[in-house]
Design an enzyme around this catalytic site. Structure first.
Site, mmCIF file in Angstrom:
data_model
loop_
_atom_site.group_PDB
_atom_site.id
_atom_site.type_symbol
_atom_site.label_atom_id
_atom_site.label_comp_id
_atom_site.label_asym_id
_atom_site.label_seq_id
_atom_site.Cartn_x
_atom_site.Cartn_y
_atom_site.Cartn_z
ATOM 1 N N SER A 1 2.764 2.450 -0.885
ATOM 2 C CA SER A 1 2.884 1.083 -1.405
ATOM 3 C C SER A 1 2.716 0.037 -0.317
ATOM 4 O O SER A 1 3.088 0.266 0.847
ATOM 5 C CB SER A 1 4.284 0.943 -2.016
ATOM 6 N N GLU B 1 4.630 -2.217 0.061
ATOM 7 C CA GLU B 1 5.993 -2.553 0.505
ATOM 8 C C GLU B 1 6.390 -1.833 1.791
ATOM 9 O O GLU B 1 7.475 -2.055 2.310
ATOM 10 C CB GLU B 1 7.006 -2.249 -0.601
ATOM 11 N N TYR C 1 13.354 0.113 -1.346
ATOM 12 C CA TYR C 1 12.167 0.758 -1.926
ATOM 13 C C TYR C 1 11.101 0.957 -0.843
ATOM 14 O O TYR C 1 10.529 2.046 -0.701
ATOM 15 C CB TYR C 1 11.628 -0.118 -3.065
#
Ligand code: GDR
Length: 329
Positions: free
Chosen positions: A125, A127, A149
Site C-alpha cells: 500500500s 501507506e 495500518y
C-alpha cells in the site's frame, strides 16, 4: 484438477479487488481458488462467483493453510486479504497488525514449505510511505509509515522482500495507491461521497458527514490495478512495483465531481465532523509508476472523472431500484 500453470489462489477473493481479479483470471482460463474470511460456503463476490472454488475460513491457521496450498498446488497466489481501513487501524492496532502481518507470514511460510516454485503477488500500500519531503514516491523511497495500518503493511512488504532474498521465492510487492470502483466498500471516501450525493439528490438525506476534505490522494480505478497485479506475475523476475496514476486530487474534488453531476452544490450539504479526522495521515502520496510502465507496459488508464461518474450513476441506479436498501459492502 486442470493445467497447473493456470491455477491461482486469491486471498480476499470476495473484496473489491478480489472479485475483479477472479473475473480476470477466469476470463484468461485459470482455475481460480478463492480464500475468504467468511465461514460459509457461499461468500459474497461480484461476477462469476459460481466458477470460483471457494475456501472459506481465512488465513489464521498455519496447518490449514499448508494443507490448502499442498492440495491446490497453485502456480500463482494473489494475497489481497487485509484489514483495509486505515482510520480503523488506530482504534484496533493489534487486530490490524495480526490480520495484515500475521497472515502474510503464514502465507509465506506455507509457500516456502509446500510450493516454493509458486509466484506470489502481495498487495502492499501507499501507506508504507509518509514523509512529505519524499514525493512522488518510487520503489526506492524509504518506507516511513505513519498509521498502524501502514506499519503493518510495511512489515508485510519487508517480509516478502526477505523471503525473496533469503529463500529465492518469487514474491512481488505491488505498492498500490487508492483505487476505487462501484464495488468499493461503503466506508471509503469515494463511495461514501458518491452514495451520499445520490441519496441527497433523491431527497432521502439532507447532509453528508465527512472528515478532512482538504486531504489529497492518488486515486485510480480498481480494474486497472488488478490487470497490473496479473501482469506483474507474468514477468520473468520478481520485483516491487508502484501502481498509481501520478495525479493528486483532493476529497473536495471528489465532492465537486459527484455532486455537480447531480446538479447539487456540495457546500450546502457537507458537515465537517472532527471525529472523522485521523490522528495522523500522509499528505503527499503520489506514486511514480515508471517501473511498471517500462517493465510491464502497465499504466492506470481510467480517468478520475470517469470512475467517479460511473460510481455516482451506479449509486443513483441502486437507490432508485430499491430506495431503502442497506449498504452491506
Ligand atoms: P485511505 O482511503 O485511507 O487512503 O486508504 P479512504 O477512502 O478511507 O480515505 C481517503 C482520504 O479521505 C479522507 N476522508 C475520509 N475518509 C473516510 N474513509 N471517511 C470520511 O468520512 C472521510 N473524510 C475525509 C481521509 O482522511 C483520507 O485522506 C485506502 C485503502 O484502500 C487502503 O486499504 C489502501 O492501502 C490505501 O487506500 C492506499
Amino acid at each position: 484438477m486442470g493445467d497447473s500453470s493456470r491455477r491461482a489462489i486469491v486471498t480476499g477473493a470476495a473484496g473489491q479487488d478480489g472479485s475483479y481479479l477472479c473475473e480476470l483470471l477466469l476470463e484468461k482460463g485459470y482455475e481460480v481458488h478463492g480464500i475468504t474470511r467468511e465461514t460459509t460456503e457461499n461468500p459474497k463476490a461480484g461476477g462469476q462467483q459460481s466458477a470460483i472454488v471457494w475456501h472459506p475460513g481465512g488465513l489464521g491457521d498455519q496447518g490449514r493453510l499448508d494443507d490448502l496450498l499442498e492440495q491446490v498446488a497453485p502456480r500463482e497466489i494473489y494475497h489481497l486479504a487485509a484489514a483495509s481501513h486505515v482510520a480503523k487501524s488506530f482504534d484496533n492496532p493489534w487486530a490490524v497488525t495480526e490480520a495484515i502481518g500475521g497472515n502474510t507470514v503464514r502465507l509465506l511460510e506455507a509457500m516456502r514449505s509446500v510450493c516454493p516454485d509458486a509466484r506470489l503477488f502481495h498487495a502492499s500500500s501507499a501507506e508504507i510511505f509518509g514523509n512529505p519531503d519524499q514525493s512522488p514516491q518510487n520503489e526506492n523511497t524509504p518506507l516511513a509509515p505513519i498509521s498502524p495500518y501502514g506499519a503493518a503493511k510495511t512489515f508485510s512488504t519487508h517480509m516478502v522482500r526477505i523471503y525473496r532474498q533469503a529463500y529465492g521465492l518469487f514474491g512481488v510487492n505491488g505498492i498500490l495507491y487508492n483505487h476505487e470502483s462501484v464495488r468499493r466498500g461503503g466506508d471509503f471516501v469515494t463511495r461514501k461521497i458518491c452514495r451520499g450525493a445520490a441519496t441527497i439528490s433523491l431527497g432521502q438525506q439532507e447532509n453528508l458527514h465527512l472528515g478532512n476534505i482538504e486531504a489529497a490522494r492518488d486515486w485510480g480505478y480498481a480494474p486497472d490495478y488488478v490487470r497490473g497485479m496479473w501482469t506483474s506475475l507474468q514477468h520473468d523476475k520478481p520485483m516491487d512495483y508502484i501502481m498509481a496514476t501520478g495525479r493528486l486530487h483532493r476529497v473536495k474534488d471528489v465532492l465537486e465531481a459527484a455532486f455537480s453531476l447531480l446538479n447539487l452544490d456540495w457546500r450546502e450539504h457537507v458537515v465537517i465532523d472532527e471525529d472523522l479526522f485521523r490522528p495522523t495521515e500522509p499528505t503527499r502520496l503520489i506514486g511514480d509508476a515508471s517501473r511498471a510502465r517500462q517493465t510491464l507496459g502497465w499504466q492506470a488508464e481510467t480517468r478520475f472523472e470517469t470512475f467517479i461518474q460511473e460510481m455516482t450513476e451506479s449509486e443513483l441506479e441502486k437507490l432508485s431500484d430499491s430506495p431503502n436498501q442497506e449498504d452491506h459492502s
